[in-house]
Design a protein around this motif. Structure first.
Motif, PDB file in Angstrom:
ATOM      1  N   LEU A  55       0.820  -1.203   0.000  1.00 21.37           N
ATOM      2  CA  LEU A  55       0.000   0.000   0.000  1.00 21.37           C
ATOM      3  C   LEU A  55       0.857   1.257   0.000  1.00 21.37           C
ATOM      4  N   ARG A  56       1.954   1.235   0.713  1.00 19.26           N
ATOM      5  CA  ARG A  56       2.842   2.408   0.771  1.00 19.26           C
ATOM      6  C   ARG A  56       3.466   2.656  -0.595  1.00 19.26           C
ATOM      7  N   THR A  57       3.762   1.592  -1.314  1.00 20.03           N
ATOM      8  CA  THR A  57       4.433   1.710  -2.607  1.00 20.03           C
ATOM      9  C   THR A  57       3.467   2.050  -3.738  1.00 20.03           C
ATOM     10  N   HIS A  58       2.295   1.413  -3.756  1.00 21.06           N
ATOM     11  CA  HIS A  58       1.425   1.498  -4.923  1.00 21.06           C
ATOM     12  C   HIS A  58       0.138   2.297  -4.727  1.00 21.06           C
ATOM     13  N   ALA A  59      -0.271   2.544  -3.504  1.00 19.14           N
ATOM     14  CA  ALA A  59      -1.560   3.208  -3.284  1.00 19.14           C
ATOM     15  C   ALA A  59      -1.362   4.715  -3.110  1.00 19.14           C
ATOM     16  N   PRO A  60      -2.164   5.502  -3.807  1.00 11.49           N
ATOM     17  CA  PRO A  60      -2.099   6.965  -3.626  1.00 11.49           C
ATOM     18  C   PRO A  60      -2.799   7.362  -2.326  1.00 11.49           C
ATOM     19  N   ALA A  61      -2.035   7.592  -1.272  1.00  8.88           N
ATOM     20  CA  ALA A  61      -2.613   7.831   0.055  1.00  8.88           C
ATOM     21  C   ALA A  61      -3.295   9.187   0.171  1.00  8.88           C
ATOM     22  N   ASP A  62      -3.079  10.093  -0.779  1.00 11.34           N
ATOM     23  CA  ASP A  62      -3.694  11.414  -0.694  1.00 11.34           C
ATOM     24  C   ASP A  62      -5.175  11.404  -1.058  1.00 11.34           C
ATOM     25  N   ASP A  63      -5.619  10.376  -1.742  1.00 13.30           N
ATOM     26  CA  ASP A  63      -7.013  10.294  -2.180  1.00 13.30           C
ATOM     27  C   ASP A  63      -7.660   9.054  -1.552  1.00 13.30           C
ATOM     28  N   GLN A  64      -8.685   9.261  -0.740  1.00  9.31           N
ATOM     29  CA  GLN A  64      -9.327   8.160  -0.019  1.00  9.31           C
ATOM     30  C   GLN A  64      -9.935   7.142  -0.974  1.00  9.31           C
ATOM     31  N   ALA A  65     -10.593   7.601  -2.035  1.00  6.45           N
ATOM     32  CA  ALA A  65     -11.234   6.682  -2.974  1.00  6.45           C
ATOM     33  C   ALA A  65     -10.204   5.847  -3.723  1.00  6.45           C
ATOM     34  N   ALA A  66      -9.112   6.462  -4.130  1.00  7.11           N
ATOM     35  CA  ALA A  66      -8.064   5.726  -4.846  1.00  7.11           C
ATOM     36  C   ALA A  66      -7.364   4.734  -3.916  1.00  7.11           C
ATOM     37  N   ALA A  69      -9.650   1.854  -3.504  1.00 12.68           N
ATOM     38  CA  ALA A  69      -9.640   1.040  -4.726  1.00 12.68           C
ATOM     39  C   ALA A  69      -8.404   0.148  -4.776  1.00 12.68           C
ATOM     40  N   GLN A  70      -7.265   0.657  -4.333  1.00 14.39           N
ATOM     41  CA  GLN A  70      -6.045  -0.153  -4.319  1.00 14.39           C
ATOM     42  C   GLN A  70      -6.164  -1.292  -3.309  1.00 14.39           C
ATOM     43  N   VAL A  71      -6.755  -1.019  -2.161  1.00 17.29           N
ATOM     44  CA  VAL A  71      -6.978  -2.077  -1.159  1.00 17.29           C
ATOM     45  C   VAL A  71      -7.883  -3.149  -1.753  1.00 17.29           C
ATOM     46  N   LYS A  72      -8.939  -2.724  -2.438  1.00 19.11           N
ATOM     47  CA  LYS A  72      -9.864  -3.670  -3.067  1.00 19.11           C
ATOM     48  C   LYS A  72      -9.169  -4.489  -4.150  1.00 19.11           C
ATOM     49  N   THR A  73      -8.295  -3.860  -4.916  1.00 16.79           N
ATOM     50  CA  THR A  73      -7.528  -4.569  -5.948  1.00 16.79           C
ATOM     51  C   THR A  73      -6.630  -5.631  -5.319  1.00 16.79           C
ATOM     52  N   HIS A  94      -3.561 -14.255   6.571  1.00 22.61           N
ATOM     53  CA  HIS A  94      -3.220 -13.069   7.344  1.00 22.61           C
ATOM     54  C   HIS A  94      -3.188 -11.816   6.467  1.00 22.61           C
ATOM     55  N   VAL A  95      -2.719 -11.952   5.223  1.00 17.23           N
ATOM     56  CA  VAL A  95      -2.710 -10.810   4.299  1.00 17.23           C
ATOM     57  C   VAL A  95      -4.138 -10.333   4.075  1.00 17.23           C
ATOM     58  N   ARG A  96      -5.029 -11.253   3.791  1.00 18.82           N
ATOM     59  CA  ARG A  96      -6.430 -10.879   3.551  1.00 18.82           C
ATOM     60  C   ARG A  96      -7.057 -10.240   4.795  1.00 18.82           C
ATOM     61  N   ALA A  97      -6.723 -10.751   5.973  1.00 15.23           N
ATOM     62  CA  ALA A  97      -7.261 -10.176   7.216  1.00 15.23           C
ATOM     63  C   ALA A  97      -6.773  -8.740   7.404  1.00 15.23           C
ATOM     64  N   HIS A  98      -5.488  -8.494   7.138  1.00 16.55           N
ATOM     65  CA  HIS A  98      -4.959  -7.139   7.270  1.00 16.55           C
ATOM     66  C   HIS A  98      -5.571  -6.209   6.220  1.00 16.55           C
ATOM     67  N   LEU A  99      -5.763  -6.710   5.019  1.00 17.35           N
ATOM     68  CA  LEU A  99      -6.383  -5.884   3.979  1.00 17.35           C
ATOM     69  C   LEU A  99      -7.830  -5.539   4.338  1.00 17.35           C
ATOM     70  N   ARG A 100      -8.571  -6.505   4.896  1.00 21.52           N
ATOM     71  CA  ARG A 100      -9.949  -6.216   5.315  1.00 21.52           C
ATOM     72  C   ARG A 100      -9.968  -5.183   6.439  1.00 21.52           C
ATOM     73  N   LYS A 101      -9.030  -5.291   7.369  1.00 22.28           N
ATOM     74  CA  LYS A 101      -8.937  -4.318   8.463  1.00 22.28           C
ATOM     75  C   LYS A 101      -8.678  -2.924   7.911  1.00 22.28           C
ATOM     76  N   ILE A 102      -7.746  -2.815   6.976  1.00 27.00           N
ATOM     77  CA  ILE A 102      -7.418  -1.509   6.400  1.00 27.00           C
ATOM     78  C   ILE A 102      -8.567  -0.995   5.547  1.00 27.00           C
ATOM     79  N   ALA A 103      -9.283  -1.884   4.880  1.00 28.90           N
ATOM     80  CA  ALA A 103     -10.443  -1.463   4.096  1.00 28.90           C
ATOM     81  C   ALA A 103     -11.505  -0.842   5.008  1.00 28.90           C
ATOM     82  N   LYS A 104     -11.754  -1.461   6.166  1.00 24.78           N
ATOM     83  CA  LYS A 104     -12.712  -0.906   7.126  1.00 24.78           C
ATOM     84  C   LYS A 104     -12.222   0.428   7.666  1.00 24.78           C
ATOM     85  N   MET A 105     -10.930   0.515   7.977  1.00 23.50           N
ATOM     86  CA  MET A 105     -10.366   1.761   8.468  1.00 23.50           C
ATOM     87  C   MET A 105     -10.488   2.865   7.417  1.00 23.50           C
ATOM     88  N   THR A 106     -10.257   2.510   6.171  1.00 31.01           N
ATOM     89  CA  THR A 106     -10.333   3.489   5.084  1.00 31.01           C
ATOM     90  C   THR A 106     -11.758   3.963   4.884  1.00 31.01           C
TER      91      THR A 106
END
Length: 120
Positions: A55-66, A69-73, A94-106
């Motif tokens: 997420l730090r490398t590929h996700a644009p953290a400045d835009d919540q929707a983007a 979308a990267q978390v969903k991808t 564990h990867v999927r669990a962390h991604l779901r957690k971050i998706a909820k946080m987002t």
């Protein structure tokens, strides 16, 4: 009546990701020192580091929707590759669990202010 939600803060998200990566590396080192019995802890920490790094490398953290979308991808991927882990299925779970957690946080825009090492 209308409570304004906190505005999305990309810097806070990047800081949270960086701190979680550092904490995951420390957790991996601690699990590695504990040996065979801590393989699950090692895989869990490696999964968290992988997610935060991706997420730090590929996700644009400045835009919540983007960012969402990267978390969903990432959640839609079939498999996640990393060397040095003990069990691929456990790591992917564990990867999927962390991604779901971050998706909820987002979605709720909550939790990124908690930069403590140990989190619930």
């Amino acid at each position: 009546m209308n409570d304004m939600a906190t505005a999305w803060d990309g810097d806070r998200v990047r800081t949270w990701l960086d701190r979680r990566m550092a904490a995951a590396r420390l957790d991996q080192a601690a699990a590695d020192r504990r040996g065979y019995d801590a393989r699950d802890d090692y895989d869990k920490a490696a999964a968290e580091e992988w997610v935060c790094r991706a997420l730090r490398t590929h996700a644009p953290a400045d835009d919540q929707a983007a960012f969402a979308a990267q978390v969903k991808t990432l959640l839609a991927q079939d498999e996640y590759r990393m060397t040095g882990i003990h069990d691929d299925r456990r790591f992917e779970r564990h990867v999927r669990a962390h991604l779901r957690k971050i998706a909820k946080m987002t979605k709720a825009n909550e939790g990124f202010a908690n930069t403590l090492r140990y989190q619930a």
